[in-house]
Design an enzyme around this catalytic site. Sequence first.
Site, PDB file in Angstrom:
ATOM      1  CE1 TYR A 142      -3.450  -2.726   0.610  1.00 50.48           C
ATOM      2  CE2 TYR A 142      -4.631  -0.691   0.991  1.00 50.48           C
ATOM      3  CZ  TYR A 142      -4.641  -2.042   0.718  1.00 50.48           C
ATOM      4  OH  TYR A 142      -5.832  -2.693   0.553  1.00 50.48           O
ATOM      5  CE  LYS A 193       1.522 -17.028  -2.922  1.00 46.33           C
ATOM      6  NZ  LYS A 193       1.202 -18.404  -3.445  1.00 46.33           N
ATOM      7  CG  ASP A 226      -1.963 -19.803  -2.056  1.00 49.35           C
ATOM      8  OD1 ASP A 226      -1.374 -19.917  -0.961  1.00 49.35           O
ATOM      9  OD2 ASP A 226      -1.586 -20.422  -3.085  1.00 49.35           O
ATOM     10  CG  ASP A 250      -8.112  -4.920   1.043  1.00 51.79           C
ATOM     11  OD1 ASP A 250      -9.072  -4.470   1.694  1.00 51.79           O
ATOM     12  OD2 ASP A 250      -8.002  -4.822  -0.194  1.00 51.79           O
ATOM     13  CG  ASP A 254     -13.685  -7.472   1.153  1.00 48.05           C
ATOM     14  OD1 ASP A 254     -13.476  -6.714   2.120  1.00 48.05           O
ATOM     15  OD2 ASP A 254     -14.172  -7.095   0.071  1.00 48.05           O
TER      16      ASP A 254
END
Length: 368
Positions: A142, A193, A226, A250, A254
């Site tokens: 970000y 990751k 993932d 983020d 969701d």
Amino acid sequence: MSRHNILVLPGDGIGPEVAREAEKVLAALSSEGFGEFEIERGLVGGAAFDGEGAPVSDATVRLAGAADAVLFGAVGGPRWDGVPYDKRPEAGLLRLRQDLGLFANLRPALCYPALAEASSLKREVVDGLDLLIVRELTGGVYFGEPKEIVTLESGERRAVDTQLYTESEIERIARVAFDLARKRRGHVASAEKRNVMKTGVLWNQTVARVHRDEFADVALEHVLADNCAMQLVRRPKQYDVIVTDNLFGDILSDVAAQLTGSLGMLPSASLGAVDPATGRRRSLYEPVHGSAPDIAGQGLANPLAMIGSLAMALRYSLDLPDAADRLDRAVSSVLAEGLRTRDIAAPGANAVGTAEMGDAVVRAFRAG
Ligand code: IPM
Ligand code: MG
């Protein structure tokens, strides 16, 4: 009586509608004897761009830094699609996060028994779900530099975003997660990751070290981000606390939101470091849902994520845990009574509007 200075930044879209309901709850808190709440209001996002020429003004950032808590609605909408990138509504929120040093974003996902049917997953998968995503909020892709689009000699354009983390940034968010896990079920899953990203390798090693040196009593599991997304829709109740970076947080939050039935249900707290001199920390509370321009201005939005965010402010910034418990109970009881806004109503069922839902919570809180 204790005095609390609250800055309300309603923002855009449904932000002002849900913020109004939070203000009703603040009024009820005063009249029920929980202190005096002094409310200031400011502009943020597209509203601030239109009114003040920037998505957040210096004066508003100063007010936010001085407030005991900031209540933030939502920002953005198609109306501002054309504004310069650094003046887009979201830049106001990102500046507040960065300038106030709000590095720890707490996003609890709780599936109320009354709402298990509203989830797109099977009831048994989500019923009783209670997990907490701890998202790093002031670093990573970000904010990393360079962040730009350049034109190459060939005339082709190339875009670059930079994912960047230091050990100290990872340590402090890991400590927040482990600390919170101790007060919950004592389990942390750290998602990164490391199989493709250097920041993932450092994240993994640093979280493991903080765990070994300071929090060996907490259970720690490392999970690839993932895989974590997949596990969240497969068997979400395996998780207690998930700690992860800004971008994965983020996305995963969701997913977690939808598990609970609706994005309209998820509150969040963004916290800075505790100032050792004063014991205070800067903080901003916002619903995870966005500005929902499609339903803005119609009185249809679900105010429960905003009201839940206020409950988090009572807990983490205003030292009013009893009021927070009472407010959380008021929300549960209103849901148990069957009240639903459109986003959480069964197809074809009657839904109430934003104000009616807010009024019902206030009534249950006063009765409470
Ligand atoms: C969130 C939002 C923000 C983010 C946007 C509005 C900048 O999606 O708080 O989850 O990406 O952090
Ligand atoms: Mg988001």
